[in-house]
Design a protein around this motif. Structure first.
Motif, PDB file in Angstrom:
ATOM      1  N   LYS A 182       0.522  -1.364  -0.136  1.00  0.00           N
ATOM      2  CA  LYS A 182       0.332  -0.237   0.064  1.00  0.00           C
ATOM      3  C   LYS A 182       0.787   0.928   0.681  1.00  0.00           C
ATOM      4  CE  LYS A 182      -3.659  -1.931   0.186  1.00  0.00           C
ATOM      5  NZ  LYS A 182      -5.328  -1.772  -1.004  1.00  0.00           N
ATOM      6  N   LYS A 183       2.446   1.418  -0.145  1.00  0.00           N
ATOM      7  CA  LYS A 183       3.031   2.359   0.100  1.00  0.00           C
ATOM      8  C   LYS A 183       2.710   3.169   1.044  1.00  0.00           C
ATOM      9  CE  LYS A 183       4.004   2.056  -5.019  1.00  0.00           C
ATOM     10  NZ  LYS A 183       3.590   1.232  -5.239  1.00  0.00           N
ATOM     11  N   ILE A 184       2.942   2.415   2.528  1.00  0.00           N
ATOM     12  CA  ILE A 184       2.264   3.513   3.368  1.00  0.00           C
ATOM     13  C   ILE A 184       3.712   2.681   4.599  1.00  0.00           C
ATOM     14  CG2 ILE A 184       0.415   4.015   3.522  1.00  0.00           C
ATOM     15  CD1 ILE A 184      -0.144   1.891   5.267  1.00  0.00           C
ATOM     16  N   ASN A 185       4.283   3.537   5.878  1.00  0.00           N
ATOM     17  CA  ASN A 185       5.093   2.850   6.452  1.00  0.00           C
ATOM     18  C   ASN A 185       4.471   2.064   7.803  1.00  0.00           C
ATOM     19  OD1 ASN A 185       6.502   5.705   5.715  1.00  0.00           O
ATOM     20  ND2 ASN A 185       5.541   6.850   7.021  1.00  0.00           N
ATOM     21  N   PHE A 186       5.803   1.380   8.141  1.00  0.00           N
ATOM     22  CA  PHE A 186       5.582   0.546   8.749  1.00  0.00           C
ATOM     23  C   PHE A 186       5.953   0.590  10.410  1.00  0.00           C
ATOM     24  CE2 PHE A 186       6.083  -3.549  10.522  1.00  0.00           C
ATOM     25  CZ  PHE A 186       5.712  -3.895  11.725  1.00  0.00           C
ATOM     26  N   LEU A 187       5.250   0.679  11.631  1.00  0.00           N
ATOM     27  CA  LEU A 187       6.055   1.473  12.524  1.00  0.00           C
ATOM     28  C   LEU A 187       5.557   0.309  13.373  1.00  0.00           C
ATOM     29  CD1 LEU A 187       5.141   5.396  12.433  1.00  0.00           C
ATOM     30  CD2 LEU A 187       7.447   4.297  12.034  1.00  0.00           C
ATOM     31  N   LYS A 188       7.368  -0.153  14.292  1.00  0.00           N
ATOM     32  CA  LYS A 188       6.928  -1.554  15.396  1.00  0.00           C
ATOM     33  C   LYS A 188       7.000  -0.955  15.837  1.00  0.00           C
ATOM     34  CE  LYS A 188       8.129  -6.272  16.014  1.00  0.00           C
ATOM     35  NZ  LYS A 188       8.923  -7.517  15.609  1.00  0.00           N
ATOM     36  N   TRP A 189       6.949  -0.737  17.673  1.00  0.00           N
ATOM     37  CA  TRP A 189       7.194  -0.169  18.516  1.00  0.00           C
ATOM     38  C   TRP A 189       6.986  -1.080  19.937  1.00  0.00           C
ATOM     39  CZ3 TRP A 189       3.290   4.716  18.726  1.00  0.00           C
ATOM     40  CH2 TRP A 189       4.402   5.788  17.526  1.00  0.00           C
ATOM     41  N   GLY A 190       8.111  -0.849  20.934  1.00  0.00           N
ATOM     42  CA  GLY A 190       8.230  -1.642  21.850  1.00  0.00           C
ATOM     43  C   GLY A 190       6.963  -1.259  23.051  1.00  0.00           C
ATOM     44  N   PHE A 191       6.387  -2.313  23.817  1.00  0.00           N
ATOM     45  CA  PHE A 191       5.466  -2.119  24.460  1.00  0.00           C
ATOM     46  C   PHE A 191       6.052  -0.929  25.889  1.00  0.00           C
ATOM     47  CE2 PHE A 191       4.159  -3.308  28.853  1.00  0.00           C
ATOM     48  CZ  PHE A 191       2.505  -3.196  28.847  1.00  0.00           C
TER      49      PHE A 191
END
Length: 293
Positions: A182-191
């Motif tokens: 989808k050409k968007i950002n993926f942000l994976k944040w810590g708990f």
């Protein structure tokens, strides 16, 4: 330790209502009084922000779901008109992003649009975000990302996921692939246990009473305003334990430069002083062993 004469960012809680009971959030376990920001107060905040809009980030949400506010579109329109140079950030769980709201979003400009999607299968999503329906949210998400007209009004679009043992590794990979498609950002944040406010799961760190500052520099750069105008320590202060001012009676500038705020910054950053209780419970507090420069 230095702060600017005006915040670099202001989080404005137009409402603290939310329709989810996410297991990573204190929303349902902390019974704060709920409400919506009065128009007079909102307009006052934006009028003062207009004078300092260069390099200013305006964020019309704080510890709630902004789409619960029926005036949120008009409020963002007002921000766009009064503060055209300001960066506008919005975060939503997308569960209320129906076709009507989607069409209204075409009338506003958002620079940073973040979508909290804490699982990518029905089982995981509804376990992580009780109260929400996966099929409804996924339909809203797909429809939005296929709307080229709406997307042209938004500079940055991101899906935010949180590290949690309920979420299989494969689902993070699924979201990452979806974001690429989808050409968007993926942000994976810590708990983050919100300074020990989340029930059932805690961050693991050595408790100390004296810190070296906030790793996100929230005390130096960011103001947090509740729907009734209270300026709280930061977004982790769910219990409103440290109120630094009241915008219904004071200006942003006066609160930001007040002796009370200056003393707060001293407690946060001076290693010879005992840090605020909330900071001591927060993994974002810089400790001597963190080796953060």
């Amino acid at each position: 330790m230095t702060s600017t004469l005006f915040p670099k960012a202001i989080e404005i809680q137009t409402t603290n209502f939310c329709n989810a009971n996410c297991i990573i959030c204190p929303y349902c376990s902390i019974k704060n009084k709920k409400g919506f920001m009065e128009d007079e107060l909102f307009l006052k905040i934006i009028e003062e922000a207009e004078k300092y809009q260069e390099n200013l980030r305006l964020i019309p949400y704080l510890n709630g779901e902004p789409l619960f506010d029926e005036k949120i579109i008009d409020r963002i329109k007002h921000i766009n008109k009064s503060c055209p140079k300001a960066i506008v950030e919005l975060s939503t769980n997308m569960s209320m992003f129906n076709t009507d709201i989607q069409n209204k979003f075409k009338e506003i400009r958002i620079d940073d649009f973040r979508m909290s999607i804490f699982g990518f299968t029905e089982n995981t999503y509804e376990k992580m975000m009780p109260g929400l329906n996966w099929n409804t949210t996924k339909d809203n998400l797909d429809r939005f990302l296929d709307d080229d007209i709406l997307r042209s009004n938004i500079k940055e679009i991101s899906i935010v996921m949180i590290e949690h043992f309920y979420v299989p590794i494969e689902e993070y990979q699924m979201v990452e692939e979806y974001c690429k498609l989808k050409k968007i950002n993926f942000l994976k944040w810590g708990f983050l246990d919100r300074a020990s406010n989340v029930k059932g799961m805690k961050n693991d760190f050595t408790m100390v009473t004296k810190g070296l500052g906030c790793s996100q520099k929230r005390d130096l750069e960011r103001m947090h305003v509740t729907y009734d105008g209270k300026v709280i320590q930061c977004c982790q202060d769910w219990r409103m334990s440290n109120i630094l001012g009241d915008l219904s009676e004071q200006s942003i500038y006066d609160i930001w430069n007040s002796p009370k705020y200056k003393e707060h910054r001293s407690l946060v950053n001076d290693p010879s002083k005992e840090s605020p209780d909330l900071c001591q419970k927060c993994k974002l507090m810089v400790r001597k062993y963190d080796n953060i420069h």
